[in-house]
Enzyme design. Structure first.
Site, short mmCIF file in Angstrom:
data_model
loop_
_atom_site.label_atom_id
_atom_site.label_comp_id
_atom_site.label_asym_id
_atom_site.label_seq_id
_atom_site.Cartn_x
_atom_site.Cartn_y
_atom_site.Cartn_z
N ARG A 1 0.62 -1.43 -0.04
CA ARG A 1 -0.05 -0.16 -0.09
C ARG A 1 1.07 1.24 0.07
NH1 ARG A 1 -1.28 1.89 5.80
NH2 ARG A 1 0.21 0.43 6.53
N HIS B 1 26.64 8.71 22.47
CA HIS B 1 27.88 7.89 22.92
C HIS B 1 27.47 6.48 23.16
CE1 HIS B 1 31.80 8.04 25.25
NE2 HIS B 1 31.40 6.92 25.54
N GLN C 1 21.95 0.44 29.58
CA GLN C 1 21.76 0.51 31.10
C GLN C 1 21.34 -0.85 31.57
OE1 GLN C 1 19.05 3.72 31.94
NE2 GLN C 1 18.64 4.49 29.93
N CYS D 1 29.87 15.89 25.93
CA CYS D 1 29.08 14.65 25.86
C CYS D 1 29.32 14.35 27.62
CB CYS D 1 29.77 13.46 25.18
SG CYS D 1 29.33 12.02 25.68
N CYS E 1 31.34 10.68 28.02
CA CYS E 1 33.05 10.72 27.41
C CYS E 1 33.75 10.92 28.76
CB CYS E 1 33.09 11.83 26.63
SG CYS E 1 32.88 11.58 24.93
N ASN F 1 19.26 1.27 24.60
CA ASN F 1 18.37 2.13 23.79
C ASN F 1 19.34 2.79 22.75
OD1 ASN F 1 15.70 1.66 24.95
ND2 ASN F 1 16.24 3.53 26.25
N PHE G 1 4.52 3.11 13.66
CA PHE G 1 3.88 3.71 14.90
C PHE G 1 2.91 2.67 15.36
CE2 PHE G 1 5.03 7.68 12.74
CZ PHE G 1 5.51 8.51 13.69
N HIS H 1 26.45 3.32 24.54
CA HIS H 1 25.98 2.98 25.93
C HIS H 1 24.74 2.31 26.24
CE1 HIS H 1 23.46 6.42 25.60
NE2 HIS H 1 22.69 6.14 26.61
P1 H2U Z 1 19.46 6.21 27.36
O1 H2U Z 1 20.21 5.20 27.31
O2 H2U Z 1 18.08 6.42 27.26
O3 H2U Z 1 20.15 7.39 26.69
O4 H2U Z 1 19.66 7.12 28.77
C1 H2U Z 1 20.85 7.26 29.43
C2 H2U Z 1 20.69 7.30 30.56
O5 H2U Z 1 21.59 8.11 31.49
C3 H2U Z 1 19.65 7.90 31.56
O6 H2U Z 1 18.77 7.03 32.47
C4 H2U Z 1 21.31 8.68 32.56
C5 H2U Z 1 19.93 9.17 32.39
O7 H2U Z 1 19.29 9.15 33.67
N1 H2U Z 1 22.28 9.89 33.02
C6 H2U Z 1 23.04 10.02 33.99
O8 H2U Z 1 23.08 9.19 34.80
N2 H2U Z 1 24.00 10.95 34.18
C7 H2U Z 1 24.11 12.24 33.36
O9 H2U Z 1 25.27 13.11 33.48
C8 H2U Z 1 23.17 12.12 32.17
C9 H2U Z 1 22.33 11.09 31.64
ZN ZN Z 2 30.91 10.96 24.64
#
Ligand code: H2U
Ligand code: ZN
Length: 348
Positions: A31, A166, A170, A52, A55, A155, A314, A168
């Site tokens: 479609r 950067h 969690q 950042c 970093c 994420n 979405f 990363h």
């Molecule tokens: P994302 O994975 O969605 O980007 O989230 C990054 C996490 O980093 C987010 O949970 C944490 C935020 O609370 N954070 C810190 O702990 N310290 C910082 O200086 C900025 C972001």
């Molecule tokens: Zn960085």
């Protein structure tokens, strides 16, 4: 009327891990599209960004400074969603008003000191260091009496709500088992009690025999588009050997995990020649000290993109109110991903 053909006719598929059904409408895949078209953002970045907060050596939003780290670096989230010292309590005002206190520990893991990289651009030996951090963090959190579940996730990309490019991920660990792993715990237990084998072990064997949805395979892991995928290019990494959690992987399996994580995400980047956004995460056994022979380690990838670098799916309307739906079938998505090069488009 013609005979039912799963490649052509609308149908529902069962997700045996959650018990949910999803609607597949293969006839709609052609479609026309006149909806939102997003601009793609150039993802060329320096290897160090002085602004950042992830970093090495930089100040974070909470005022703390990162050490001059090399490789990976883990710290407690400055804005943790769960806290270790919040008071215990329950609200039980009948069936309709229930609440419980929840405690936990949230961490952030920098995958590399190099700001410009992403997993598909990292070397396997460096991704292996990320896998080692996951193992160590899982073990340490599991040993904490308060922690009964450890959710490791990544994420990636601004459209998935990722706050910083950067590389990363969690870890959110909690005193109770959250909803998704709780559902998977129940279905895997039921299956194991009935068959004496893990649900994903048997599923993987069947998929390896069929080959329709397999994307990448190495000695210890398989990446595939699950039969019940909801997101257009949703995938899973499943360990060939049923292990309850990541700490039980052998040295060779840890490296193989890093290898398949890299290979799958290279395919993702090559799909639309863009740094491919997703939410990904490991599912593994709860950490309440009990034995979970039914639990089979795996990693889910939920990417939002649909038909180009800028058109995303979405989950709205019928999907929010009734059941998730997809047009392109899991087999078509697998074929597209499988046919892509194993070499990252940027290094060609
Ligand atoms: P994302 O994975 O969605 O980007 O989230 C990054 C996490 O980093 C987010 O949970 C944490 C935020 O609370 N954070 C810190 O702990 N310290 C910082 O200086 C900025 C972001
Ligand atoms: Zn960085």
């Amino acid at each position: 009327m013609s005979k039912f053909n799963i490649e052509e006719h609308p149908h529902k598929r069962l997700n045996p891990l959650t018990g949910d059904w999803i609607l597949v409408s293969p006839h709609r895949a052609k479609r026309p599209w006149q909806g939102q078209v997003e601009k793609t953002v150039s993802d060329e970045r320096p290897s160090y960004d002085p602004t950042c907060y992830l970093c090495a050596g930089n100040e974070r939003a909470g005022g703390k400074f990162n050490p001059p780290y090399k490789g990976t670096f883990t710290f407690t989230n400055d804005f943790s969603a769960l806290l270790t010292d919040s008071p215990y309590g329950i609200v039980d005002e009948g069936n309709l008003f229930q609440a419980k206190s929840e405690t936990g520990i949230c961490k952030v893991i920098c995958f590399s000191d190099n700001h410009s990289l992403t997993i598909p651009e990292m070397e396997v030996e460096d991704i292996r260091k990320v896998v080692d951090v996951w193992c160590n963090e899982y073990a340490e959190l599991a040993a904490n009496e308060m922690i009964n579940y450890v959710q490791i996730f990544e994420n990636k990309g601004a459209i998935m709500g990722c706050s910083n490019p950067h590389p990363h991920g969690q870890i959110w660990s909690s005193s109770s088992v959250p909803s998704e792993p709780e559902k998977e715990s129940k279905t895997q237990k039921e299956y194991f009690e009935k068959h004496g084998t893990t649900l994903l072990g048997d599923y993987l064997k069947a998929e390896l025999a069929k080959k329709d949805r397999i994307l990448v395979e190495n000695e210890c892991f398989v990446a595939l588009v699950p039969y019940w995928a909801v997101w257009p290019f949703e995938t899973m990494i499943i360990s060939k050997r049923p292990v309850q959690n990541i700490t039980l992987l052998t040295d060779a399996e840890r490296t193989a995990f890093a290898d398949i994580y890299q290979k799958l995400t290279i395919k993702y980047d090559n799909l639309f020649e863009v740094s491919f956004a997703y939410s990904a995460g490991l599912h593994q056994a709860p950490t309440d000290g009990k034995d979970y022979p039914e639990w089979h380690l795996h990693m889910h990838f939920y990417p939002p993109l649909l038909r180009s670098a800028s058109v995303k799916k979405f989950m709205v309307g019928y999907e929010m109110l009734a059941t998730p739906q997809r047009d392109i079938t899991a087999e078509q998505a697998a074929q597209r991903l499988r046919d892509l090069s194993d070499v990252h488009y940027k290094s060609k």
